[in-house]
Design an enzyme around this catalytic site. Structure first.
Site, PDB file in Angstrom:
ATOM      1  N   ASP A  34      -7.672  -1.979 -17.620  1.00 59.11           N
ATOM      2  CA  ASP A  34      -6.599  -1.000 -17.817  1.00 59.11           C
ATOM      3  C   ASP A  34      -6.787  -0.168 -19.083  1.00 59.11           C
ATOM      4  O   ASP A  34      -5.815   0.170 -19.772  1.00 59.11           O
ATOM      5  CB  ASP A  34      -5.223  -1.693 -17.850  1.00 59.11           C
ATOM      6  CG  ASP A  34      -4.912  -2.416 -16.551  1.00 59.11           C
ATOM      7  OD1 ASP A  34      -5.391  -1.973 -15.490  1.00 59.11           O
ATOM      8  OD2 ASP A  34      -4.197  -3.435 -16.604  1.00 59.11           O
ATOM      9  N   GLY A  41       0.773  -1.225   0.000  1.00 61.52           N
ATOM     10  CA  GLY A  41       0.000   0.000   0.000  1.00 61.52           C
ATOM     11  C   GLY A  41       0.808   1.281   0.000  1.00 61.52           C
ATOM     12  O   GLY A  41       0.367   2.298   0.538  1.00 61.52           O
ATOM     13  N   SER A  92       0.636   5.009 -15.288  1.00 63.17           N
ATOM     14  CA  SER A  92      -0.556   5.725 -15.749  1.00 63.17           C
ATOM     15  C   SER A  92      -1.625   5.680 -14.670  1.00 63.17           C
ATOM     16  O   SER A  92      -1.788   4.661 -14.000  1.00 63.17           O
ATOM     17  CB  SER A  92      -1.139   5.050 -17.003  1.00 63.17           C
ATOM     18  OG  SER A  92      -0.163   4.890 -18.012  1.00 63.17           O
ATOM     19  N   HIS A 103      -1.582   2.147 -12.787  1.00 61.65           N
ATOM     20  CA  HIS A 103      -1.050   0.973 -13.488  1.00 61.65           C
ATOM     21  C   HIS A 103       0.397   1.244 -13.870  1.00 61.65           C
ATOM     22  O   HIS A 103       0.713   2.322 -14.390  1.00 61.65           O
ATOM     23  CB  HIS A 103      -1.892   0.702 -14.741  1.00 61.65           C
ATOM     24  CG  HIS A 103      -1.447  -0.518 -15.471  1.00 61.65           C
ATOM     25  ND1 HIS A 103      -1.723  -1.798 -15.011  1.00 61.65           N
ATOM     26  CD2 HIS A 103      -0.697  -0.684 -16.594  1.00 61.65           C
ATOM     27  CE1 HIS A 103      -1.186  -2.678 -15.837  1.00 61.65           C
ATOM     28  NE2 HIS A 103      -0.554  -2.024 -16.798  1.00 61.65           N
ATOM     29  N   MET A 111      -5.126  -5.956  -6.696  1.00 59.24           N
ATOM     30  CA  MET A 111      -4.721  -6.918  -7.715  1.00 59.24           C
ATOM     31  C   MET A 111      -5.810  -7.915  -8.109  1.00 59.24           C
ATOM     32  O   MET A 111      -5.520  -8.960  -8.673  1.00 59.24           O
ATOM     33  CB  MET A 111      -3.453  -7.661  -7.263  1.00 59.24           C
ATOM     34  CG  MET A 111      -2.278  -6.728  -6.969  1.00 59.24           C
ATOM     35  SD  MET A 111      -1.843  -5.603  -8.335  1.00 59.24           S
ATOM     36  CE  MET A 111      -0.963  -6.735  -9.407  1.00 59.24           C
ATOM     37  N   ARG A 112      -7.062  -7.592  -7.829  1.00 57.52           N
ATOM     38  CA  ARG A 112      -8.170  -8.425  -8.323  1.00 57.52           C
ATOM     39  C   ARG A 112      -8.834  -7.705  -9.485  1.00 57.52           C
ATOM     40  O   ARG A 112      -9.072  -6.482  -9.403  1.00 57.52           O
ATOM     41  CB  ARG A 112      -9.240  -8.660  -7.239  1.00 57.52           C
ATOM     42  CG  ARG A 112      -8.739  -9.195  -5.930  1.00 57.52           C
ATOM     43  CD  ARG A 112      -8.018 -10.513  -6.058  1.00 57.52           C
ATOM     44  NE  ARG A 112      -8.845 -11.601  -6.573  1.00 57.52           N
ATOM     45  CZ  ARG A 112      -8.359 -12.781  -6.961  1.00 57.52           C
ATOM     46  NH1 ARG A 112      -7.065 -13.012  -6.923  1.00 57.52           N
ATOM     47  NH2 ARG A 112      -9.176 -13.717  -7.390  1.00 57.52           N
ATOM     48  N   ASN A 168      -7.545   4.103 -11.099  1.00 59.14           N
ATOM     49  CA  ASN A 168      -6.557   3.039 -10.904  1.00 59.14           C
ATOM     50  C   ASN A 168      -5.190   3.559 -11.303  1.00 59.14           C
ATOM     51  O   ASN A 168      -5.077   4.388 -12.206  1.00 59.14           O
ATOM     52  CB  ASN A 168      -6.911   1.831 -11.785  1.00 59.14           C
ATOM     53  CG  ASN A 168      -5.915   0.697 -11.645  1.00 59.14           C
ATOM     54  OD1 ASN A 168      -5.518   0.348 -10.527  1.00 59.14           O
ATOM     55  ND2 ASN A 168      -5.487   0.118 -12.756  1.00 59.14           N
ATOM     56  N   GLU A 224       5.112   6.909  -9.425  1.00 58.33           N
ATOM     57  CA  GLU A 224       3.723   6.627  -9.034  1.00 58.33           C
ATOM     58  C   GLU A 224       3.345   7.463  -7.813  1.00 58.33           C
ATOM     59  O   GLU A 224       2.247   8.019  -7.724  1.00 58.33           O
ATOM     60  CB  GLU A 224       3.547   5.137  -8.711  1.00 58.33           C
ATOM     61  CG  GLU A 224       3.719   4.221  -9.905  1.00 58.33           C
ATOM     62  CD  GLU A 224       3.424   2.762  -9.574  1.00 58.33           C
ATOM     63  OE1 GLU A 224       2.490   2.475  -8.823  1.00 58.33           O
ATOM     64  OE2 GLU A 224       4.148   1.888 -10.109  1.00 58.33           O
ATOM     65  N   ARG A 250     -16.596 -14.757  -8.189  1.00 55.57           N
ATOM     66  CA  ARG A 250     -16.232 -13.347  -8.157  1.00 55.57           C
ATOM     67  C   ARG A 250     -17.380 -12.453  -7.692  1.00 55.57           C
ATOM     68  O   ARG A 250     -17.183 -11.477  -6.969  1.00 55.57           O
ATOM     69  CB  ARG A 250     -15.841 -12.881  -9.566  1.00 55.57           C
ATOM     70  CG  ARG A 250     -14.373 -12.650  -9.736  1.00 55.57           C
ATOM     71  CD  ARG A 250     -14.076 -12.304 -11.194  1.00 55.57           C
ATOM     72  NE  ARG A 250     -12.881 -12.986 -11.621  1.00 55.57           N
ATOM     73  CZ  ARG A 250     -11.651 -12.577 -11.344  1.00 55.57           C
ATOM     74  NH1 ARG A 250     -11.445 -11.478 -10.663  1.00 55.57           N
ATOM     75  NH2 ARG A 250     -10.610 -13.252 -11.756  1.00 55.57           N
TER      76      ARG A 250
END
Ligand code: GAR
Length: 196
Positions: free
Chosen positions: A145, A12, A136, A109, A90-91, A107, A174, A65
Site C-alpha cells: 500500500d 467485486g 486511495s 485501498h 485481499m492477498r 490497487n 471508491e 505463496r
C-alpha cells in the site's frame, strides 16, 4: 486499446464499476476477472457481463505463496493484460509477482494513504479521532500500500460513525474514483485524481 485484468476476492463492487466503465470511447477493455476464492460472488457477476473469469484457490497452496502466485499467473498471462487492477483483492502479493507488473498494476485501498496501510482502516481512522477518511488508488510496488498515488477521495467522518457506516460512505467514493483513475491511466496520464 489497453487490456485490463481485474483481481478480486469477494463481492467485486469496484470491479463491476470498472468493467461497466470500459465501454465506448474508453481506452481500455476488461479481458479477465480472476479471484483467489472460487466462491467470490464477483466472479458470477463478471461472467454475466461477458468477461472471462478464472479462480485459483489460495487455500490449496497452504503457506506456499510462490506456488499460489505461479498458478494465478497462468490465466493472467494467457489474457495478455496491459494493466492489472486489484479491486478488493485481499492477498498480499510477493515482490517477485509485483515486479512482473510494476508500472502497470493498480490497487484501491480504503484509507487516505499513507495513513493506515493494511487492514481495519476504518476502525483505525475512528480510533485515531480523524475528522475525514477516504480511499486511495495507487500503483502497486513491493511495499504494501505504498506505491505512487494515482488518486484520492475524501469523506467526512460523522458523529457516531461505526466502521461499517464509514466503510459504506467510503465505498461510494471508491466507485467514483477508481473508474476515473483507470480511464486516465489507460490513456497514459498518471497525474493523480482528487475527489471530495
Ligand atoms: C473495498 O473497500 C476495497 O477498497 C477494499 O476491499 C473492499 C472490496 O470491496 N480493499 C482492501 O482493503 C485492499 N487492502 P468490493 O469487493 O466490493 O470492491
Amino acid at each position: 486499446m489497453k487490456r485490463v485484468a481485474l483481481l478480486i476476492s469477494g463481492g467485486g463492487s469496484n470491479m463491476l464499476r470498472l468493467v461497466e466503465s470500459m465501454v465506448g470511447d474508453h481506452p481500455a477493455r476488461p479481458v479477465l476477472v480472476a479471484s483467489n476464492d472460487p466462491e467470490a460472488s464477483g466472479l458470477a457477476k463478471a461472467a454475466a457481463l461477458g468477461v472471462p473469469v478464472a479462480s485459483v484457490d489460495h487455500r490449496n497452496f497452504g503457506k506456499d505463496r510462490a506456488a499460489f502466485e505461479a498458478a494465478l499467473l497462468q490465466p493472467i498471462l494467457a489474457a495478455e493484460p496491459d494493466i492489472i487492477c486489484l479491486a478488493g483483492f485481499m492477498r498480499v502479493l510477493t515482490p517477485s509477482f509485483v515486479r512482473q507488473f510494476e508500472g502497470r498494476m493498480l490497487n484501491i485501498h480504503p484509507s487516505l494513504l499513507p495513513k493506515y496501510p493494511g487492514l481495519h482502516t476504518h476502525q483505525r481512522a475512528l480510533d485515531a479521532g480523524d475528522i475525514e477518511a477516504g480511499c486511495s488508488v495507487h500503483e502497486v510496488t513491493a511495499e504494501l500500500d505504498a506505491g505512487p498515488l494515482l488518486g484520492q477521495a475524501r469523506v467526512p467522518v460523522l458523529q457516531g460513525d461505526t466502521a461499517e457506516a464509514l466503510a459504506a460512505r467510503v465505498l461510494v467514493m471508491e466507485h467514483k474514483l477508481y473508474p476515473q483513475v483507470l480511464r486516465r491511466y489507460a490513456s497514459g496520464d498518471r497525474s493523480p485524481v482528487y475527489l471530495s
